[in-house]
Scaffold this active site. Structure first.
Site, short mmCIF file in Angstrom:
data_model
loop_
_atom_site.label_atom_id
_atom_site.label_comp_id
_atom_site.label_asym_id
_atom_site.label_seq_id
_atom_site.Cartn_x
_atom_site.Cartn_y
_atom_site.Cartn_z
N ASN A 70 -2.10 -4.73 -11.86
CA ASN A 70 -3.13 -3.97 -12.56
C ASN A 70 -2.72 -2.52 -12.76
O ASN A 70 -1.98 -1.96 -11.95
CB ASN A 70 -4.45 -3.95 -11.76
CG ASN A 70 -5.24 -5.22 -11.91
OD1 ASN A 70 -5.06 -5.99 -12.85
ND2 ASN A 70 -6.13 -5.47 -10.96
N ALA A 101 1.05 -7.16 -7.03
CA ALA A 101 2.04 -6.08 -7.13
C ALA A 101 2.07 -5.25 -5.85
O ALA A 101 3.14 -4.84 -5.38
CB ALA A 101 1.71 -5.19 -8.33
N ASN A 102 0.90 -5.01 -5.26
CA ASN A 102 0.85 -4.26 -4.01
C ASN A 102 1.67 -4.95 -2.93
O ASN A 102 2.48 -4.32 -2.22
CB ASN A 102 -0.60 -4.17 -3.50
CG ASN A 102 -1.46 -3.24 -4.33
OD1 ASN A 102 -0.96 -2.43 -5.10
ND2 ASN A 102 -2.76 -3.36 -4.17
N GLU A 200 -6.15 -13.36 -7.75
CA GLU A 200 -6.42 -12.52 -8.92
C GLU A 200 -5.71 -13.06 -10.16
O GLU A 200 -5.62 -12.37 -11.17
CB GLU A 200 -6.01 -11.07 -8.64
CG GLU A 200 -6.92 -10.40 -7.63
CD GLU A 200 -6.61 -8.92 -7.44
OE1 GLU A 200 -7.52 -8.20 -6.98
OE2 GLU A 200 -5.48 -8.49 -7.72
N LYS A 281 -8.39 -11.00 8.76
CA LYS A 281 -8.31 -9.55 8.87
C LYS A 281 -9.70 -9.03 9.22
O LYS A 281 -10.66 -9.28 8.49
CB LYS A 281 -7.80 -8.96 7.55
CG LYS A 281 -6.40 -9.47 7.18
CD LYS A 281 -5.95 -8.92 5.85
CE LYS A 281 -6.60 -9.64 4.68
NZ LYS A 281 -5.98 -10.95 4.37
N ASP A 315 -3.63 -5.40 2.10
CA ASP A 315 -2.44 -5.88 1.40
C ASP A 315 -1.19 -5.58 2.21
O ASP A 315 -0.26 -6.40 2.28
CB ASP A 315 -2.33 -5.22 0.03
CG ASP A 315 -3.33 -5.79 -0.97
OD1 ASP A 315 -3.75 -6.94 -0.80
OD2 ASP A 315 -3.69 -5.07 -1.91
#
Length: 388
Positions: A70, A101-102, A200, A281, A315
């Protein structure tokens, strides 16, 4: 912090996307991020991970991340506009983000060979993300630029009282995926050391690559963050580790997760769905790994002396856990390493600091007991010249 999130899926057509001007990042008071941001590479820079990658690391089966990318457009405002009203923003900036991407950037910054399979549009946001991933050391041979949809992006409206509202446009993350991924992409999955997924992108894309990974004996981790609907049973049947946070665990199971006992019961419910391992988490309460037929493994949070921003720590945690696992660490060591990486992330808004800090945690993990009462991440040296 309440957030209003609106999701739009873009059909596969050629839109006219205006060029987005990237404003300088405000150094004095950085805005709250909804995604982990990572610095893009300038022409004079080379990926900082290269010098840390040993020949052995370069020959390892890579971490393969299939997921979203994003461009996050942040605007700081005093309040939300009323219907029909136009207001001015204090500042604006555009940063690369998206859970896929993170996590790919995290893997590469941990000096582990990392490949990213995803899609961006033929627009300024797509170039921003490509440059940022390349600058982080991620291998991008499997990142496609699609002409039929804009790059996925989010407009984040940050109010002065700390509240935020978010509008997400799925764009190329949710549209124009080929019915069957190219042979080269699937071959990369087969040769992976571990596969990392999120929600996502369309579930059917995740199902396709997870099935290929299972047939090749590649472990699959699915981060439950993203779409709010139930996870398809077929996808779950190919997942080795499901990783939700407390809220996602409650949503997936329909069970309360306020106490650890309730979390144990909810994790057990996930195992009944077919996932043998559940990595939860727990925010300020740390994390826990539930393996079917075994006692839970709990990892307390490793406190940071000064937390600048916790957004994106999830992430970081997931990616660090995946890297530690594929490197052959025990489950308990994986939890400890991931907790340390997530804690270090909250100390800094850039990866430049984290590059050496994460490597330091890896080197010192045999010498420090991160679980002892009173240990803080600030007990580690905080300057490169203190490393010996």
């Amino acid at each position: 912090m309440a957030a209003i999130s609106l999701h739009f899926q873009t059909p596969c057509f050629q839109p006219k996307i205006p060029t987005i001007k990237q404003h300088p990042i405000i150094k004095t008071s950085p805005p709250k991020r909804t995604h982990l941001s990572f610095a893009s590479k300038t022409p004079s820079q080379t990926p900082l991970t290269t010098s840390f990658q040993t020949p052995a690391a370069q020959n390892q089966n890579p971490l393969v991340v299939v997921g979203s990318a994003n461009a996050d457009i942040y605007v700081e405002i005093e309040r939300l506009p009323e219907e029909g009203e136009t207001i001015s923003a204090k500042t604006s900036q555009t940063l690369a983000g998206g859970k896929g991407a993170n996590q790919a950037a995290c893997g590469a910054k941990l000096s582990y060979p990392t490949y990213f399979i995803g899609q961006v549009g033929e627009d300024a946001q797509g170039r921003l993300i490509t440059d940022a991933l390349e600058g982080s050391g991620v291998h991008l041979a499997h990142l496609r630029t699609v002409p039929g949809a804009p790059t996925g992006h989010a407009v984040v409206m940050l109010q002065s009282d700390g509240q935020n509202s978010i509008i997400i446009v799925g764009g190329s993350n949710m549209s124009c995926w080929p019915h069957e991924l190219p042979h080269e992409d699937l071959e990369a999955v087969r040769k992976a050391g571990i596969l990392l997924l999120q929600r996502e992108i369309p579930d059917w894309v995740n199902t396709q690559v997870a099935k290929v990974a299972r047939s090749a004996g590649v472990p699959v981790i699915l981060d439950a963050g993203g779409m709010e609907g139930q996870i398809p049973p077929e996808l779950l049947s190919f997942v080795d580790i499901l990783s939700p946070n407390e809220t996602e665990l409650a949503r997936l199971t329909g069970m309360p997760t306020e106490s650890f006992e309730q979390i144990c019961q909810a994790a057990g419910n996930c195992q009944k769905m077919g996932v043998r391992q559940v990595l939860v988490k727990l925010g300020a309460k740390g994390s826990a790994l539930f393996v079917e037929g075994e006692d839970p493994i709990q990892q307390p949070i490793i406190p940071a002396s000064k937390v600048l921003d916790t957004t994106g720590a999830g992430d970081t945690f997931t990616a660090a856990f995946a890297v530690a696992l594929v490197e052959g660490k025990s489950r308990r060591e994986c939890l400890r390493f991931a907790a340390a990486a997530a804690s270090l992330f909250t100390l800094s808004v850039t990866f430049l600091f984290l590059l050496w800090a994460w490597k330091l945690v890896d080197m010192l993990s045999d010498h420090f007991d991160f679980n002892v009462v009173g240990f803080s991440i600030s007990d580690l040296p905080l300057r490169c010249d203190q490393m010996h």
